[in-house]
Enzyme design. Structure first.
Site, short mmCIF file in Angstrom:
data_model
loop_
_atom_site.label_atom_id
_atom_site.label_comp_id
_atom_site.label_asym_id
_atom_site.label_seq_id
_atom_site.Cartn_x
_atom_site.Cartn_y
_atom_site.Cartn_z
N HIS A 1 -19.34 -33.34 -3.56
CA HIS A 1 -20.26 -33.26 -4.71
C HIS A 1 -19.43 -32.92 -5.93
O HIS A 1 -18.78 -31.88 -6.00
CB HIS A 1 -21.33 -32.20 -4.48
CG HIS A 1 -22.33 -32.15 -5.60
ND1 HIS A 1 -23.53 -32.84 -5.57
CD2 HIS A 1 -22.31 -31.49 -6.79
CE1 HIS A 1 -24.20 -32.62 -6.67
NE2 HIS A 1 -23.48 -31.79 -7.43
N CYS A 2 -19.47 -33.79 -6.92
CA CYS A 2 -18.65 -33.62 -8.13
C CYS A 2 -19.51 -33.00 -9.24
O CYS A 2 -20.44 -33.66 -9.73
CB CYS A 2 -18.08 -34.96 -8.58
SG CYS A 2 -17.03 -34.83 -10.04
N PRO A 3 -19.22 -31.78 -9.66
CA PRO A 3 -20.02 -31.19 -10.74
C PRO A 3 -19.79 -31.88 -12.08
O PRO A 3 -20.67 -31.86 -12.94
CB PRO A 3 -19.53 -29.74 -10.77
CG PRO A 3 -18.17 -29.77 -10.17
CD PRO A 3 -18.19 -30.86 -9.16
N ASN B 1 -22.27 -34.46 -12.00
CA ASN B 1 -23.62 -33.99 -11.64
C ASN B 1 -24.23 -34.93 -10.60
O ASN B 1 -25.42 -35.25 -10.65
CB ASN B 1 -24.52 -33.90 -12.88
CG ASN B 1 -25.78 -33.11 -12.61
OD1 ASN B 1 -25.81 -32.23 -11.75
ND2 ASN B 1 -26.84 -33.42 -13.33
#
Length: 387
Positions: free
Chosen positions: A179-181, A184
């Protein structure tokens, strides 16, 4: 026998007799109920398969929960930072560097810089937008004939191969990488190519700005340093390293010198526009150089994973499986790896030679191979070999 030892031995026998007498007075029925309650309590948490990893995960569960909450709520903030920082570099390039290129470079170099810079910018914007807006892919929640390897303990639905549950998105993701912040969004089967291409072209763009602007950075840094010296002399601070760092009250001799310098320099050598130009160049060079190193290392890591035909999560899983089989004298082979070159072809969706241009070096919204549920790509795509 020693008297103290005799007394101690007698005391222990009395205590043992009292315990037996008390236990015999407890009804057997009550003891059975207590044992049953203890069994029920242990059934809530006891597991013979529990190991140190499970215990560690349980202890760190509050930390994981906090990270998930922060990442979920600050996702848009990270996206805004990416857009703002990228826009600031583009603004400086257009209003500070482009006029300089048009006036100082030869026509050949000028055309090359303009074409490469705009091509790189288009690739960055396109792939970031697609990586942010493209769903990573989700397993079907209805009953299907698609084979699955397990059942998700969170979603309680069949989980196909290479799928994993994302605690931030609260759902399972097909071929989940992470999951890449900064997006998002989760990086999965349908947007993995966009994510890697964004990292690659952003790294190339930052390297381009850092290398091409290194001379401007040196000139701007020296100019700012000279301005600090002039301002220090005006204020009567000795022009030394300590004098520039510590703003002390000037002495009589230094004050006289400061007055003399102030009289000689009636006009500032640089205007406000010149100062902003130099500071903007320094800001752009420091930012792009830092991103080049950090994001470049991340891009190389993901390139290595793509070459091996695995994701970030599968890297840890395959590592544990390789160690387990190594103890038995066996070698682990990744079932989702089709060879180094073929892994890249599958990742980019390359079917013929022209696709290296139209699907890799130019913006392309083509779908990846397969549906993310089954992974029998290589037997069905043998014609990829001669590409």
């Amino acid at each position: 026998m020693h008297p103290c030892s005799s007394v101690l031995h007698l005391l222990l026998r009395c205590m043992r007799g009292c315990c037996r007498h008390t236990r015999s007075r407890v009804p057997r029925r009550l003891r059975r109920h207590v044992s049953y309650i203890r069994l029920i309590f242990k059934s809530l948490y006891f597991n013979s398969l529990t190991n140190s990893d499970v215990v560690t995960d349980s202890i760190l569960e509050p930390v994981f929960w906090m990270v998930e909450v922060v990442t979920r709520w600050f996702g848009m903030v990270f996206v805004f930072l990416v857009v703002a920082l990228t826009s600031s570099v583009v603004f400086i390039a257009y209003f500070c560097l482009l006029p300089l290129v048009l006036h100082t470079y030869s026509p050949g170099w000028m055309i090359w810089h303009i074409c490469y810079g705009h091509w790189n910018l288009v690739m960055i914007v396109f792939h970031y937008y697609k990586a942010t807006k493209t769903p990573p892919g989700y397993p079907p929640k209805m009953k299907t004939d698609v084979p699955f390897v397990s059942v998700c303990k969170k979603c309680i639905i069949p989980k196909p191969a290479r799928s994993h549950h994302c605690g931030i998105c609260k759902t399972c993701i097909l071929k989940m990488d992470h999951h890449c912040p900064w997006l998002n969004n989760c990086v999965g089967h349908f947007n993995h190519r966009y994510f890697f291409s964004f990292c690659l072209f952003l790294t190339l763009g930052c390297m381009y700005c850092s290398v091409s602007g290194r001379h401007l950075f040196i000139d701007a840094y020296n100019t700012i340093d000279q301005l600090k010296h002039l301002e220090a002399e005006k204020q009567g601070v000795p022009v030394t390293g300590i004098g520039l760092l510590i703003g002390i009250v000037p002495s009589a001799g230094v004050a006289g010198k400061a007055v003399q310098v102030a009289q000689e320099v009636s006009q500032p050598p640089y205007t406000y526009k010149d100062r902003m130009f130099h500071k903007s160049v320094i800001y752009m060079w420091v930012l792009t150089s830092t991103v080049s190193v950090a994001l470049g290392a991340l891009t190389l890591w993901h390139a290595l994973l793509i070459t091996r035909g695995e994701t970030s999560i599968e890297r840890h899983i395959n590592g544990k499986e390789a160690k387990r089989l190594a103890k038995r004298g066996r070698v682990y082979r990744n079932p989702f790896s089709y060879g180094k070159l073929n892994n890249w072809k599958v990742f980019f969706g390359v079917e013929k030679r022209s696709h290296w241009l139209t699907r890799v070096l130019l913006p392309s919204g083509h779908a990846p191979y397969g549906d993310g549920l089954t992974w029998d790509i290589y037997p069905l795509k043998k014609d990829m070999m001669p590409v």
